[in-house]
Design an enzyme around this catalytic site. Structure first.
Site, mmCIF file in Angstrom:
data_model
loop_
_atom_site.group_PDB
_atom_site.id
_atom_site.type_symbol
_atom_site.label_atom_id
_atom_site.label_comp_id
_atom_site.label_asym_id
_atom_site.label_seq_id
_atom_site.Cartn_x
_atom_site.Cartn_y
_atom_site.Cartn_z
ATOM 1 N N LEU A 1 -4.895 4.270 3.976
ATOM 2 C CA LEU A 1 -5.679 3.233 3.322
ATOM 3 C C LEU A 1 -4.783 2.509 2.324
ATOM 4 O O LEU A 1 -4.533 2.978 1.211
ATOM 5 C CB LEU A 1 -6.896 3.849 2.622
ATOM 6 C CG LEU A 1 -7.842 4.659 3.526
ATOM 7 C CD1 LEU A 1 -9.007 5.195 2.709
ATOM 8 C CD2 LEU A 1 -8.339 3.826 4.701
ATOM 9 N N ASP A 2 -4.282 1.358 2.739
ATOM 10 C CA ASP A 2 -3.306 0.610 1.949
ATOM 11 C C ASP A 2 -3.961 -0.027 0.734
ATOM 12 O O ASP A 2 -5.014 -0.668 0.845
ATOM 13 C CB ASP A 2 -2.675 -0.480 2.835
ATOM 14 C CG ASP A 2 -1.715 -1.363 2.085
ATOM 15 O OD1 ASP A 2 -0.650 -0.865 1.693
ATOM 16 O OD2 ASP A 2 -2.034 -2.551 1.878
ATOM 17 N N ALA A 3 -3.319 0.140 -0.439
ATOM 18 C CA ALA A 3 -3.765 -0.516 -1.684
ATOM 19 C C ALA A 3 -5.250 -0.317 -1.935
ATOM 20 O O ALA A 3 -5.926 -1.204 -2.459
ATOM 21 C CB ALA A 3 -3.418 -2.004 -1.639
#
Length: 598
Positions: free
Chosen positions: A244-246
């Protein structure tokens, strides 16, 4: 199952209210059942080449788990899709050492080397197609990037927003520029709001990272469902780990820092509950480049959020350790590490496609020590990206440099062999710690700074994102005099030593021991308590002589010790183990006569 459904319902209701939560569930539960049925049908055919991912499914990782971080077009060969080339090279070089591959975003994109996604559900035709992804999944566990905080300004979603088309008018956040947003935590120096021309006139959209990366509006239940369905689609395509990016920036609330908000945690809890229903072996990994205590909040209670979080403090603190030739702070910090349950562990890494974040050092290193890291990075040919502070000043955000050069001055008059020893000592620390190690492809192949790439793109991060031609890479790996060969052959040996020893299980007990300030030392113990491994890492450019009372470390004083890396033996006399570690020397000393992996 009913309990997990209730978890999902409660998470959704805490954000959207009970009525809307039921509306989302009415669509989502049949979709979950569809994924469950598909996976059940595939389960009996896991060895079939027709399955997107016949790799054995493990709900939780063990010591065999080592993830390679790489771009889909990292290795190129004329006339062949890069994803196919990547699969061929990895199959012939690391298939017996690396268990998984983190494919950095392989979707069509417009900027930031893939992190400004145009279409989440397509493979960039320049890289290959879904079958090429599936081929990789037949040999390696796959980690997909879920770049779900923002999307490209060129995406069909945002273009429909500009045209005023429902439901996309709800998918993005617009704010009057006169509103006070000074309390918002900023990871960049670029404007938080970007003006765009819409059918309604000029509107200002929320852009945390760049004007081309427009933040999504999770206040929209339709948008949330779209993203939840996307995660299930990735599972259908063979993803066993979802990054889960950023994700810390997911929910925005004006008047707050707009990071780590309760709604963000509730949404991650909904994602976890959904996956526990549809695909309980698929793991969530949160990527939040923030101070340590904020970072580990994404474990939740140990059962309801991410199974793994990126251990962002490890890379810069290790760098400081080698620069000062003193492991005291690293040892003190590592001794404090814990996770809330047996279902959670750290995703440890030293380098990645991004720079080396310095925010995770807040509260650990002084401002002067952080400034020293910045200064040395610049002296070693690196660059620095900054973020905007609330008072308008700029603070260092990340060091842009390959890890080999962060440790080794390219202009220094040092033997290359010593530089390789220093680098591999840092990587041995990575592989010895409790958690799952992630190895960046440029660390595995001993890359140096790519300043020419920075000149070409104008982006600091390009210094760490060079791509290889297959023929050149293979020639270097076969040349004993080359840096890539020297790093790769020894790095690979380290990985095999780790993956063969159950004491390196991610959840196996870990005890930090203090034997000398120049040594980062720890004892790992098998889960069943039958064997311990003493790991010694010299972080200094000097020889260290030791007399260790092995019983004081909880080790067996009468047994011999086998070096898992070099294969030699040591023995204690009267309970005292005497050793000499050369500059940047590493010993992993396992008790007794048990063979590797026994």
């Amino acid at each position: 199952m009913s309990t997990t459904v209730e978890r999902l319902r409660a998470s959704l209701a805490s954000v959207y209210g009970s009525a809307t939560a039921e509306e989302i569930l009415e669509k989502l539960l049949p979709r979950i059942e569809q994924v469950r049925a598909l996976r059940a049908a595939r389960k009996g055919a896991d060895a079939s080449m027709d399955s997107p991912n016949p790799m054995p499914l493990r709900a939780l990782p063990d010591q065999r788990e080592v993830i390679l971080i790489t771009y889909g077009d990292q290795i190129r060969e004329e006339g062949q899709p890069p994803l196919r080339t990547l699969a061929e090279v990895l199959e012939t070089t690391v298939s017996d050492a690396i268990s998984g591959v983190h494919l950095l975003p392989f979707y069509p994109y417009t900027s930031d080397d893939g992190f400004s996604v145009v279409d989440y559900r397509q493979v960039d035709p320049a890289l290959g197609d879904w079958e090429d992804i599936h081929r990789l999944g037949r040999r390696f566990r796959l980690m997909f990037d879920a770049v779900i905080n923002h999307i490209s300004a060129s995406s069909p979603w945002f273009q429909a927003f500009l045209r005023g088309e429902a439901p996309y008018t709800e998918y993005f956040i617009t704010v009057n520029p006169s509103v006070d947003l000074s309390s918002v935590v900023r990871p960049r120096t670029s404007p938080l709001l970007t003006p765009v021309e819409t059918v309604e006139g000029v509107q200002y959209v929320w852009t945390t990272f760049s004007a081309d990366q427009v933040d999504l509006n999770y206040r929209s239940p339709a948008l949330l469902y779209e993203i939840l369905d996307l995660l299930l689609f990735y599972v259908e395509q063979g993803a066993q780990l979802l990054r889960l990016d950023a994700v810390g920036f997911l929910w925005k609330e004006i008047g707050t820092p707009c990071i780590h908000l309760p709604q963000t945690h509730a949404l991650i809890q909904a994602m976890r509950a959904m996956l526990d229903l549809a695909a309980p072996d698929v793991l969530l990994i949160t990527e939040t480049n923030v101070p340590h205590q904020e970072n580990i909040s994404y474990f939740g209670d140990g059962y309801n959020e991410a199974q793994m979080v990126y251990n962002f403090t490890l890379p810069p603190l290790t760098l400081h350790t080698f620069h000062t030739e003193d492991a005291s702070l690293l040892s003190e910090w590592a001794a404090s590490l814990s996770t809330p349950s047996e279902q959670t562990t750290f995703f440890n890494f030293m380098a990645s496609h991004d720079g080396i974040g310095v925010r995770p050092l807040e509260g650990i290193l002084s401002r002067e020590a952080i400034d020293a890291l910045v200064e040395r990075t610049l002296r070693h040919g690196g660059l620095v990206n900054y973020r905007a502070a609330p008072d308008g000043s700029q603070l260092p955000y990340e060091l842009n440099i390959v890890y080999f050069d962060a440790l080794n001055d390219p202009n220094a008059d040092e033997p290359l062999a010593l530089q390789v020893d220093r680098f591999l000592a840092s990587q041995a620390i990575l592989l010895s710690l409790a958690g799952v190690p992630g190895v960046y492809v440029h660390s595995l192949f001993g890359s140096r700074n790519w300043r020419e790439g920075v000149e070409r793109t104008g982006q600091n991060r390009t210094i760490n994102r060079r791509k290889f031609r297959r023929s050149e890479l293979e020639a270097l790996l076969h040349d004993p005099t080359s840096l890539p060969h020297q790093v790769f052959t020894r790095y690979r040996r380290l990985i095999v030593a780790r993956t063969s020893e159950p004491a390196f299980h991610p959840n196996a007990p870990q005890q930090i021991v203090h034997v000398d300030p120049a040594l980062f030392a720890l004892v790992r113990t098998r889960l069943d308590g039958t064997r311990r491994v003493l790991c010694l890492h010299n972080v200094a450019n000097r020889e260290v002589r030791l007399r260790i009372d092995v019983a004081a470390l909880g080790l067996t004083p009468t047994e011999r010790f086998v070096d898992l890396i070099a294969g030699g033996e040591s023995s204690s006399k009267c309970g005292i183990l005497e050793l000499r570690l050369p500059p940047y020397g590493v010993h992993w000393l396992a008790e007794g006569d048990a063979p590797l992996g026994a």
